[in-house]
Design a protein around this motif. Structure first.
Motif, PDB file in Angstrom:
ATOM      1  N   VAL A 106      15.541  18.732  36.077  1.00  0.00           N
ATOM      2  CA  VAL A 106      15.507  18.272  34.693  1.00  0.00           C
ATOM      3  C   VAL A 106      16.692  18.885  33.968  1.00  0.00           C
ATOM      4  N   LEU A 148      18.642  20.013  30.600  1.00  0.00           N
ATOM      5  CA  LEU A 148      18.334  20.444  29.247  1.00  0.00           C
ATOM      6  C   LEU A 148      19.512  20.116  28.338  1.00  0.00           C
ATOM      7  N   PRO A 149      19.238  19.835  27.065  1.00  0.00           N
ATOM      8  CA  PRO A 149      20.338  19.523  26.151  1.00  0.00           C
ATOM      9  C   PRO A 149      21.211  20.757  25.916  1.00  0.00           C
ATOM     10  N   SER A 186      13.172  30.885  22.972  1.00  0.00           N
ATOM     11  CA  SER A 186      13.690  30.555  24.305  1.00  0.00           C
ATOM     12  C   SER A 186      12.549  30.291  25.275  1.00  0.00           C
ATOM     13  N   THR A 196      11.007  26.935  24.685  1.00  0.00           N
ATOM     14  CA  THR A 196      11.864  25.857  25.182  1.00  0.00           C
ATOM     15  C   THR A 196      11.677  25.674  26.689  1.00  0.00           C
ATOM     16  N   VAL A 197      11.646  26.776  27.426  1.00  0.00           N
ATOM     17  CA  VAL A 197      11.467  26.697  28.876  1.00  0.00           C
ATOM     18  C   VAL A 197      10.094  26.108  29.209  1.00  0.00           C
ATOM     19  N   ARG A 207       8.207  24.127  27.346  1.00  0.00           N
ATOM     20  CA  ARG A 207       8.176  22.698  27.005  1.00  0.00           C
ATOM     21  C   ARG A 207       8.874  21.872  28.089  1.00  0.00           C
ATOM     22  N   ALA A 208       9.985  22.379  28.605  1.00  0.00           N
ATOM     23  CA  ALA A 208      10.708  21.663  29.660  1.00  0.00           C
ATOM     24  C   ALA A 208       9.844  21.567  30.914  1.00  0.00           C
TER      25      ALA A 208
END
Length: 137
Positions: free
Chosen positions: A72, A74-75, A125, A128-129, A131-132
């Motif tokens: 995946v 990430l932006p 941070s 974010t991880v 959610r990914a």
């Protein structure tokens, strides 16, 4: 041996059909279900049902890994560097000494993927991880 016949002991283990195992595993995966009670109702040892559950979940995880389309992405945001001739702003004052979180390790296992975080990590941070990972699952 004096004419006596040596016999092997019979295999007394019960054999269960895959349909029987799957039905019990699916019942045990319902939130709030008691594995021990389900096993007792079926006349089997709870450890056997726990083993069937583990094997079932491992097969689901390996099937999901085969079906995934790869890593995946990430932006990422790029920031233009400050020109070398422009005067650099004064550095910000050092942050006030605050209580630091104790160093440690967080290990998260999501469907066979292990994420290990060592040392202090800011909450944003880590969110974010996570959610990914949820999005990838």
């Amino acid at each position: 041996m004096d004419g006596q016949r040596v016999t092997k002991p019979k295999d007394i283990r019960r054999r269960h059909t895959e349909a029987f195992k799957l039905a019990l595993v699916e019942r045990s995966l319902v939130p709030g279900a008691s594995v021990a009670a389900i096993a007792q109702d079926a006349g089997i040892n709870a450890n056997l049902l726990f083993n069937w559950r583990r094997l079932h979940l491992q097969s689901l995880a390996s099937a999901a890994a085969k079906d995934s389309c790869g890593p995946v992405l990430l932006p990422v945001t790029f920031v233009e560097p400050v020109a070398a001739c422009a005067p650099s702003p004064a550095p910000p004052p050092p942050p006030a000494v605050t209580a630091r979180a104790p160093l440690g390790t967080i290990e998260i296992n999501v469907r066979g993927t292990v994420v290990r975080v060592r040392g202090p990590v800011d909450e944003a941070s880590l969110r974010t991880v996570l959610r990914a990972l949820v999005g990838a699952a």
